[in-house]
Enzyme design. Structure first.
Site, short mmCIF file in Angstrom:
data_model
loop_
_atom_site.label_atom_id
_atom_site.label_comp_id
_atom_site.label_asym_id
_atom_site.label_seq_id
_atom_site.Cartn_x
_atom_site.Cartn_y
_atom_site.Cartn_z
N ARG A 50 0.83 -1.19 0.00
CA ARG A 50 0.00 0.00 0.00
C ARG A 50 0.87 1.26 0.00
NH1 ARG A 50 -3.80 -1.23 5.08
NH2 ARG A 50 -1.79 -1.98 5.82
N ASP A 52 1.05 5.57 0.39
CA ASP A 52 0.38 6.65 1.10
C ASP A 52 -0.14 7.71 0.13
OD1 ASP A 52 0.91 5.50 3.58
OD2 ASP A 52 2.80 6.57 3.82
N TYR A 110 12.10 0.94 -4.56
CA TYR A 110 11.54 2.28 -4.49
C TYR A 110 12.51 3.28 -5.10
CZ TYR A 110 7.60 1.05 -1.45
OH TYR A 110 6.44 0.53 -0.94
N ARG A 197 10.90 7.57 2.91
CA ARG A 197 10.79 9.02 3.07
C ARG A 197 11.68 9.52 4.21
NH1 ARG A 197 4.56 10.17 3.53
NH2 ARG A 197 5.37 12.28 3.91
#
Length: 267
Positions: A50, A52, A110, A197
């Protein structure tokens, strides 16, 4: 019931995240609505990971079970005809054996993108994170190498993370410059909440000279999120791809060639 696997691309800037939420726009909600029209019956999709609100995907992987008989081209072309412009189905394949988009995954890739110039981008304002101060990509890359291997990533873990363990295995992390963009590519067996992040926030402060390169090593040792840096904006973050055992017959991003041959699923 037959299971179908899809590769999905999306611009997350106008979504409240991947997961369906009542009254809010989500990637899952749009995808389920579009596929249900193609199938002429309700469809529920499950994803590899999932994302954000504001986070994008170069290739999210999802699966769904459906009795409707459609060829793979119909799922792609028909699905895309029912989807808004910021979501696209890239490919469709029948699932093999016990495939599960989330639980069969071995690694995830990522990408985080900084836009590094004095003036913001008018064209990519929702697809990058702007940093007006000059970033030293080489220094950021050197500082990031200590993160490779299995570590306790508590200093890079959101307070609300629900994972049972903060330990993850980082396979690689590269930082490099491409024109006005400074890019972080990284892959691990799994990620704790906001891990990418938070890493990006730490490396940004190192890159602009506010912290020394050994700060990443210090944060690994102290295991304390309170001592970590800012959580970088979601707009620069992309789920780049997901890697599965070869027996499932999926095509992967070339970056996964760097994974060790003995890479195993995270439990």
């Amino acid at each position: 019931m037959p299971r179908i696997v899809l590769g999905i691309e999306y611009d997350g800037s106008q979504f409240h995240g991947w997961q369906w939420q009542d009254g809010k726009r989500s990637v899952q909600g749009e995808l389920q609505a579009g596929l249900s029209k193609v199938a002429d019956q309700p469809v529920t999709v499950l994803c590899a990971g999932r994302t954000d609100a504001g986070v994008h995907a170069l290739e999210q992987v999802v699966h769904f079970d459906c009795e409707a008989e459609r060829d793979m081209r119909a799922w792609v072309m028909g699905g895309n005809s029912q989807l808004p412009g910021d979501v696209r189905i890239l490919w469709a394949k029948p699932a093999i054996a016990d495939f599960h988009a989330r639980y069969s995954a071995i690694a995830r890739f990522y990408r985080y993108v900084f836009f590094n110039r004095p003036v913001k981008s008018a064209l990519a304002r929702n697809q990058v994170t702007w940093c007006y101060e000059a970033l030293d990509a080489e220094k950021m890359h050197q500082a990031a190498q200590v993160l490779i291997g299995e570590h306790d990533f508590s200093s890079f873990r959101a307070h609300g993370c629900q994972s049972k363990s903060p330990r993850r295995l980082m396979y690689f992390i590269d930082v490099y410059r491409d024109g006005d963009r400074v890019i972080i590519d990284l892959s691990a067996n799994a990620f704790v909440h906001h891990m990418v992040r938070n890493i990006a926030g730490v490396l940004m402060d190192i890159g602009r000279g506010r912290r020394s390169p050994d700060w990443t090593e210090h944060l690994l040792k102290v295991k304390d999120r309170e001592q970590g840096g800012v959580t970088a904006s979601p707009h620069g973050l992309y789920l780049g791809g997901v890697y599965y055992p070869e027996r499932y017959g999926l095509v992967y991003h070339p970056i996964f060639k760097r994974l060790p041959k003995d890479a195993k699923r995270f439990d």
